[in-house]
Motif scaffolding. Structure first.
Motif, mmCIF file in Angstrom:
data_model
loop_
_atom_site.group_PDB
_atom_site.id
_atom_site.type_symbol
_atom_site.label_atom_id
_atom_site.label_comp_id
_atom_site.label_asym_id
_atom_site.label_seq_id
_atom_site.Cartn_x
_atom_site.Cartn_y
_atom_site.Cartn_z
ATOM 1 N N HIS A 135 0.824 -1.217 0.000
ATOM 2 C CA HIS A 135 0.000 0.000 0.000
ATOM 3 C C HIS A 135 0.857 1.266 0.000
ATOM 4 O O HIS A 135 0.573 2.227 0.733
ATOM 5 N N MET A 140 0.377 4.414 -7.573
ATOM 6 C CA MET A 140 -0.256 4.630 -8.868
ATOM 7 C C MET A 140 0.601 5.520 -9.767
ATOM 8 O O MET A 140 0.558 5.383 -10.994
ATOM 9 N N SER A 165 -4.083 -3.853 -7.664
ATOM 10 C CA SER A 165 -4.302 -2.713 -6.773
ATOM 11 C C SER A 165 -5.774 -2.450 -6.501
ATOM 12 O O SER A 165 -6.138 -1.908 -5.458
ATOM 13 N N HIS A 167 -7.442 -0.181 -7.655
ATOM 14 C CA HIS A 167 -7.559 1.264 -7.481
ATOM 15 C C HIS A 167 -8.357 1.858 -8.648
ATOM 16 O O HIS A 167 -8.117 1.522 -9.809
ATOM 17 N N GLU A 168 -9.274 2.768 -8.323
ATOM 18 C CA GLU A 168 -10.139 3.324 -9.369
ATOM 19 C C GLU A 168 -9.351 4.121 -10.407
ATOM 20 O O GLU A 168 -9.756 4.181 -11.577
#
Length: 322
Positions: A135, A140, A165, A167-168
């Motif tokens: 994390h 990103m 991930s 992740h959006e």
């Protein structure tokens, strides 16, 4: 000769403790191997440490990684030691942003006949996974850079790390990579990741690639359509079957039609399997052969393979010779 004998001795010692590397002798041998100057030996030791989850030797792995970054093309040709160490640290859930950042940014040019080759793209992808797992706050940003890496293998690693991930922001990065274009393997990984992260939003994009490819040159058509179809198959999404079926029905290229049927088989859904069985039973001989070939991935499924065999036998003009 002395160097060769030392290398052979270390390899022999590792082979002798493979069945019990956590014993006292095993730990001593692993320490000797991971601290040695031989990359091939350190790589073997790292694999064993990861396999048997020997957390006690984490400090030695970290120290060895930094050591093999010094004059790397000579100390660790092929990047084998650093790659094995990074994999071990990732599997052992080691949190060390400094190490993984060094790895994701490491480029190792080595001479080959007529030029140079970068030996570190796989390492960059592995370290990307390490940053995601721990994390790391700016992961990103690192993945965005890696998705633009000159090496396809590194870009594939970036796509896999983005999928991991969840992740959006990863969706936007992957869509941009797909829109810009890339090699078929990279595009395939990006599409697979998109269908995992945002399936409903990504289906139109994948369908667009299937449809727009018909307007491209033949080579481009084949590359785009194949990776899109196979990504849909791997997604296992119920919505993917009607898309693949319609595209297959509209496609005339024989190679692409075979790929379409394989993608349909990969869905592992009852409606998709019934569609393929119907082609074997009543389709043209070519389509029946292609459907049978696609269904060959189920040869180990005794119940389904028996149903396939019976369908072939009833047809009469098809051989089950896969």
């Amino acid at each position: 000769m002395a160097k060769s004998r030392k290398l052979e001795e270390l390899i022999d010692a590792l082979n002798q403790i493979r069945s019990n590397p956590t014993s006292e002798l095993g730990l001593i041998t692993l320490r000797q191997a991971i601290t040695s100057r031989y990359g091939v030996v350190a790589a073997q030791a790292a694999h064993l440490i990861a396999q048997f989850e020997i957390y006690l030797l984490l400090p030695e792995l970290v120290t060895a990684f930094d050591r093999f970054l010094i004059n790397p093309k000579d100390s660790d040709p092929g990047c084998r030691a650093k790659q094995a160490i990074a994999e071990a640290l990732y599997r052992l859930e080691h949190s060390d942003e400094t190490l993984f950042l060094k790895g994701i940014r490491h480029v190792q040019w080595e001479p080959i006949w007529g030029g140079q080759v970068d030996a570190a793209p796989k390492l960059r992808g592995t370290c990307a996974l390490g940053l995601v797992r721990m994390h790391y706050p700016a992961a990103m940003i690192e993945l965005a850079d890696l998705l633009a890496d000159p090496e396809p293998e590194a870009r594939i690693g970036a796509a896999r790390a983005i999928a991991y991930s969840e992740h959006e922001l990863g969706v936007a990065l992957l869509r941009l990579r797909v829109k810009v274009g890339d090699t078929p393997p990279v595009l395939g990984e990006c599409l697979i990741a998109l269908l995992e992260l945002a399936p409903m939003e990504s289906l139109p994009l994948v369908q667009e690639l299937l449809q727009l490819s018909k307007k491209s040159a033949p080579d481009d058509l084949g590359e785009r359509a194949e990776v899109a179809a196979l990504a849909l198959g791997e997604s296992r999404l119920p919505e993917a079957f009607p898309i693949l079926r319609e595209w297959w029905q509209q496609t005339t290229n024989s190679d692409l039609r075979r790929t379409g049927l394989l993608a349909i088989a990969t869905l592992r859904q009852d409606p998709a399997l019934e569609f393929l069985l119907a082609l074997i039973a009543d389709g043209s001989l070519r389509d029946a052969k292609d459907a049978l070939k696609a269904l060959s991935i189920y040869k180990e499924d005794e119940r389904l393979w028996q149903k396939i065999r019976q369908t072939v036998e009833r047809r009469g003009d098809l051989l089950l010779d896969l």
